[in-house]
Each structure stands twice: as C-alpha cells, then as structure tokens.
Motif scaffolding. Structure first.
Motif, PDB file in Angstrom:
ATOM      1  N   HIS A  32      54.601 -31.722  80.674  1.00 30.24           N
ATOM      2  CA  HIS A  32      55.150 -33.352  80.653  1.00 30.24           C
ATOM      3  C   HIS A  32      56.431 -33.069  79.946  1.00 30.24           C
TER       4      HIS A  32
ATOM      5  N   GLN B 176      52.146 -46.648  75.486  1.00 31.72           N
ATOM      6  CA  GLN B 176      52.530 -46.421  77.064  1.00 31.72           C
ATOM      7  C   GLN B 176      52.647 -44.794  77.201  1.00 31.72           C
TER       8      GLN B 176
ATOM      9  N   GLU C  21      49.251 -43.635  77.755  1.00 33.47           N
ATOM     10  CA  GLU C  21      48.679 -43.662  79.092  1.00 33.47           C
ATOM     11  C   GLU C  21      49.556 -42.721  80.037  1.00 33.47           C
ATOM     12  N   GLU C  22      50.783 -42.642  79.769  1.00 30.73           N
ATOM     13  CA  GLU C  22      51.480 -41.921  80.593  1.00 30.73           C
ATOM     14  C   GLU C  22      50.879 -40.462  80.631  1.00 30.73           C
TER      15      GLU C  22
ATOM     16  N   ARG D  28      47.973 -39.190  79.687  1.00 26.93           N
ATOM     17  CA  ARG D  28      46.797 -39.229  80.182  1.00 26.93           C
ATOM     18  C   ARG D  28      46.759 -39.258  81.736  1.00 26.93           C
ATOM     19  N   ASP D  29      47.718 -40.045  82.269  1.00 28.21           N
ATOM     20  CA  ASP D  29      47.838 -39.918  83.743  1.00 28.21           C
ATOM     21  C   ASP D  29      48.408 -38.534  84.441  1.00 28.21           C
ATOM     22  N   PHE D  30      49.402 -38.121  83.592  1.00 30.12           N
ATOM     23  CA  PHE D  30      49.795 -36.956  84.057  1.00 30.12           C
ATOM     24  C   PHE D  30      49.075 -35.821  84.168  1.00 30.12           C
TER      25      PHE D  30
ATOM     26  N   LYS E 156      45.620 -36.449  84.417  1.00 35.34           N
ATOM     27  CA  LYS E 156      44.507 -36.672  85.624  1.00 35.34           C
ATOM     28  C   LYS E 156      45.116 -36.455  86.886  1.00 35.34           C
ATOM     29  N   LYS E 157      46.400 -36.790  87.145  1.00 38.81           N
ATOM     30  CA  LYS E 157      46.896 -36.468  88.404  1.00 38.81           C
ATOM     31  C   LYS E 157      47.186 -35.004  88.727  1.00 38.81           C
TER      32      LYS E 157
ATOM     33  N   ALA F 187      40.520 -35.642  86.744  1.00 44.26           N
ATOM     34  CA  ALA F 187      40.410 -36.825  86.053  1.00 44.26           C
ATOM     35  C   ALA F 187      39.402 -36.245  84.659  1.00 44.26           C
TER      36      ALA F 187
ATOM     37  N   ALA G 220      41.293 -34.882  81.610  1.00 47.24           N
ATOM     38  CA  ALA G 220      42.483 -35.654  80.695  1.00 47.24           C
ATOM     39  C   ALA G 220      41.832 -36.076  79.447  1.00 47.24           C
TER      40      ALA G 220
END
Ligand code: WTA
Length: 575
Positions: A482, A517, A520-521, A523-525, A527-528, A532, A535
């Motif tokens: 990231h 924010q 969240e970003e 975590r999503d990174f 997950k994707k 899931a 994360a």
C-alpha cells in the motif's frame, strides 16, 4: 472447575459406541487391520474416490442418500449412484481436455454439488486436487496456482476475474459453473460439458502413495505452503471417522467446514463417504437460526464444527435452542482452535451433549488427539492420542518431557495420513522432521498425569482467527504494497469470540497521516488483495516499529506491547 462438574462430564451414558474401550484399543491397535475395510485389499486397485462413492453403489447401496445440499436458493439431494455418475462425467470431461494423472486441478468456488462432483471426478482420473476457499483474492489465488503449476481450475463467473490466467502459463482450462453467454478461448461451460459427457469412466488406479489433495496453509514466514496428501490417507480418514466421529450406517452427518480447509476434505468428504453415510452441505452465510434449522430439518445425528461457531451460538442464547428440535443429534465435535471448558459446559447444559474437542493440523491430514464418546472428558483438554498414534511433549532437542511440563507437541512419524511433501519446498518439509523420530507440530502443550493433552499456544507467530490459519508474513507483505505504508508488523490479538483477531502495527511513509479513512482503506486493500479473513480488524499507527539489526520486525515485541507485558530481551533490537 468443581469436582461435581467434572463428574457430570465423565459420566458416560450409552454404551453402543464404535469405540468401546479406548485403553484396550490403544494397546492392541494395528493400522494394517484397517486396510481390510477397503476394496483394494482384495483387488489391489486404489482410488479414494472409488472407495468413497462407487464401492457403495456396487454393494447395493446406490439409492442411499449421499448428499443433501441446500442454500438460500437451491434444495437438492443426491444418491451415491448420482454422485458416481456425476463424478464419472467430470472425469471424462477432464480427460477430453487432456488432463492427466498427477496434474494439479484447482477448485475455486462456494460449496455446491458441482464442487463435490468436480473434486471426486478429478480424483478419479488421478489428478491432484487443490481446493481454494472462495474468499481468496487475486494475489492469493495466483500464488497458489503458480506454485502448484495448476493446469485447470473449476470456478464460477463471479470468481473468475480473480484468476489471472495471463500470468499463469501452466493454466490451460477454466471451467465455469453457471456460465452464461460468450466465453473466452480458455473458458469452458461446465454444465454443457457435463451434459455431453458419458457417465461411464475408466478410473485411474493409483499407488497408495500417489497424490490426492494439495492444501495450501500458512506458516510464520514465506508464502503459503502446499501440503500434499496421498490416497493412503483414507486409512486414517476411515478409522478416525469410525472412532472419533462415531459414524454408523444411517447417520446424517454435518461438517460445517469448507473444503478449502483440510477439515472440509478429510471430514467433509472422505470420512463420511468412506462410511457411506449421508452428508449434509449447507451453503450460504452463518446464522444461529439457519444452523439450528439445518440440524432440525435434516435430523442431523453427528455434527462437526469449530469453537468460534460454538461461541457464536452460545452468544445467540439458550432460548433460541429451545425453538428447534435437535433431538436427533447424538454426537458433537469441534476442531481448529482451543475449545474453552466454558463452551463444553454450556453445550452440556443446552444440547444435553458433550462437545468433543480434537486436535490435528493440515500437515497431519487426520485427527491425532481426541476426546472419544466412551472416554471420560476433561473440559478444556484436547483428549488423548488416537490408537496407532504416539504423541508426546518434547524439548527443543527432542527429549520427551515428563507429565505437566509444557513443551513442543510432537508426534512419532509416520502415520497413514501424514503429509508426504511440501510442494516445491523439500527444505520446509524436512524442518518438521528435524528432531527424529518426531514430527514437530509448532504447537506447545502439556500432557497431564492421566495422559490428556492440553493446548497452550503456537510456538511461531502463526495466527488462528476463527479457526483459520493466517501467516503474519503474508499479511505484512500485502500491507507494505500500500502506498501509504512504510512498515507493517502483524500479530494475533486474543479475542473472546474469534480466539484471535489480526492486529497490524503500521508505520506510515512521509506525507501520510493516520486517519479513520486511511484505516478503512488499508483494511479494504488487504481484503481485496488477499482475502477478507486476512484483513486486520485492528490497526495501530506507530512512528517506528521494533526491528532486529537485520531488519526483521520483532512481532514478539509488538505482542508484548499489545498485552502490556515486559518486552523481554531486546539485545537484537536495531536501536
Ligand atoms: C490449531 C485444522 C487448540 C493448532 C484441522 C494447530 C487447535 C492449527 C485445535 C492447525 C484444538 C487445531 N485445540 N488448537 N483442538 N485444533 N488447532 O492446519 O494451532 O487449519 O496447529 O488444521 O490449529 O490448523 P489447520
């Protein structure tokens, strides 16, 4: 726990268990006797899928229900004859596309009848099956397919975009279950092929030591390891299903694990079907109502699940249980993480049954240490070694330790379902067996004066969240991809529901500021990009992370920070 509670738990009511006398069986057991249960003992021809399915058809039990499948939209049943025909068809489909004995065929889709037909069909033609959990994302899927040099994958239109075909030169065929409309060149419509294929198949007869299933699992360092199991494992699957699961003809059995994890193959496929019992597969998401409804609807008699699920059911309350008829349930089991004594006591109260904990790993291929219905239980203990298995607590040189001393949980090698290889990584394989004659599990435990084993923890940094093994290195590697992240260290943080949750300590690059924010970003990174379940549920920002002089992040120190414990020896710390 009080003596009265213990006595309640050791009282063994019925006496008609498959294993009547544990001590006697342990003293006299011989794996070779188990071989007589199979066709190959007389024919000399081996194939686990034949023994699990076709054998029952040939013995006049083709009309027995092999599988009840349901999810929120489908509701189906399949006999052993149906599964024989469907797996034969898929075996022929794979042959048509030139898939051969020993080739790796992956299955990447949610639980469904097609998944089981495809898996059995692939095994029938001698392929090695690699089941992948549906939650894996692109990078995780690629790592596994690449390492195994998979030639084919069975997946769905929804998941296929996570398979980077262009980056996988060995991968030739993508079978799509539920394909609609146009397909790319390498894509094949599963249902259309199945319709056209013959249901007569020439089964590939295997050597007992030939590959059967490849399960990828996490360690503390490096990428996930491909753990190879062979057809010979069925000896252990059969016998443990008999004595630990206590399966008998007429049982309706429900294992809640996904075949992407070892429990979902060893005891979601082989154990029950080698015994010819009815298997329940329930798709869709977990909910307490749905699970109790499933037990009631199918009149499930043997139920195998995991501590996190039992803890969630406990959280849903005692009243809910009374709304359902669970009277058919005879035997309950748990695996994958420590089963709290409290949960066992709760189970006794609300289900009127003991929850039988057992211990094993992807690498052991089958149950190793277990509670048995005829054996007194000590809540919180994993039980005693399976007959034919010698388990011990050893020090770091392989010396056996006395009772009530914590050390490495070790098993004397070999045993029938033991992994035979780590794919592409013989050095990793050897590591497990570095202290001959022991297999070193990576878990620490002790054995009490009565021979019961008690789990203490992992020796390495592997995280066990809701029974799923997550390698911290894999998560850290993803995190540092990231753009905002300079360094990341990942640990398992104790959690009352999930056993552990994943917590990441993160140092940001210049120019980035911590924010909700960003959390969240990030975590999503993961997950994707990974999965899931990998994360981090918690993220904490630090200016700097503790590292050794060689630059390795010291997870031990992160863990001490988290738990508010002394950080111990910091002599190798960078500064
Ligand atoms: C943990 C799952 C405590 C352990 C079949 C092991 C357990 C790892 C238990 C294997 C148990 C499994 N009590 N811990 N009864 N059973 N574990 O490979 O740390 O997904 O090494 O296999 O789960 O996880 P795996």
């Amino acid at each position: 726990m009080s003596d009265a509670q213990t006595n309640e738990l050791i009282e063994v009511l019925a006496k008609e268990y498959n294993l009547q006398d544990y001590e006697e069986a342990y003293a006299s057991f011989d794996w070779q006797e188990v071989e007589k249960e199979f066709s190959w003992y007389t024919t000399g021809k081996v194939n686990a899928a034949y023994e699990a399915i076709d054998r029952h058809v040939e013995n006049g039990r083709g009309d027995d229900i092999a599988l009840y499948y349901s999810d929120p939209v489908r509701d189906e049943r399949y006999t052993f004859a149906d599964l024989k025909a469907l797996s034969n068809k898929f075996g022929n489909v794979l042959k048509k596309y030139g898939v051969n004995k020993g080739d790796r065929v992956f299955i990447f889709m949610p639980r469904s009848p097609e998944l089981y037909a495809a898996l059995l069909g692939a095994v029938k033609i001698g392929a090695i099956v690699g089941p992948l959990f549906e939650a894996f994302m692109e990078a995780a899927v690629k790592d596994r397919l690449e390492d195994a040099e998979a030639v084919a994958i069975i997946t769905t239109p929804k998941l296929k975009d996570r398979v980077r075909v262009q980056e996988l030169p060995a991968l030739k065929h993508v079978f799509l279950v539920g394909a609609e409309g146009e397909q790319a060149d390498h894509e094949i419509d599963f249902h259309q092929e199945m319709q056209e294929a013959s249901d007569q198949l020439e089964i590939e007869w295997m050597d007992r030591e030939d590959g059967l299933v490849l399960h990828y699992t996490s360690g503390s360092t490096g990428k996930p390891k491909g753990v190879l199991h062979v057809h010979n494992a069925m000896i252990q699957h059969f016998q443990t299903a008999k004595w630990v699961l206590d399966l008998r003809r007429g049982d309706v059995y429900w294992c809640t694990a996904d075949p992407g994890w070892v429990t979902g193959t060893a005891y979601g496929i082989w154990g029950p079907w080698l015994h010819g019992v009815t298997n329940v597969i329930r798709g869709g998401r977990f909910s307490p109502d749905d699970w109790y409804g499933t037990l009631q609807r199918y009149q499930v008699s043997v139920w195998y699940s995991a501590p996190t699920a039992f803890r969630m059911l406990m959280g849903a309350g005692d009243e809910l249980v009374k709304k359902y008829d669970l009277s058919a349930v005879r035997h309950i089991l748990s695996v994958g993480e420590p089963l709290n004594a409290e949960v066992v006591r709760w189970g006794l109260k609300v289900y009127g049954k003991r929850i039988h904990d057992n211990w094993w790993m992807t690498e052991t291929g089958g149950q190793m240490i277990s509670n048995y219905p005829s054996l007194p239980m000590k809540p919180g203990s994993m039980g005693k070694p399976f007959p034919g298995i010698y388990a011990a607590i050893v020090d770091d040189s392989g010396n056996e330790l006395p009772a009530n001393t914590m050390g490495n949980l070790a098993i004397r090698a070999p045993w029938p379902s033991m992994m035979r290889r780590i794919w592409n990584n013989p050095a990793k394989y050897e590591e497990y067996f570095r202290l001959q004659p022991w297999y070193i599990s990576g878990d620490s435990a002790y054995r009490d004066e009565d021979g019961y084993f008690w789990f203490q923890g992992r020796i390495d940094d592997v995280i066990n969240t809701s029974g799923e093994r997550v390698g911290p290195f894999e998560v850290e590697s993803k995190l540092v991809e990231h753009p905002a992240i300079a360094e990341a260290g990942v640990i398992g943080k104790p959690d009352p529901l999930r056993g552990e949750i994943i917590k990441a300590f993160i140092a940001l690059r210049e120019g980035y500021e911590p924010s909700e924010q960003l959390i969240e970003e990030i975590r999503d990174f993961v997950k994707k990009g990974l999965a899931a379940h990998a994360a981090p549920r918690e993220i904490e920002f630090r200016d700097k992370l503790p590292k050794t002089r060689s630059g390795k992040i010291m997870r031990r120190v992160l863990k001490a920070w988290e738990l508010g414990l002394p950080t111990g020896d910091l002599s190798t710390l960078e500064d």
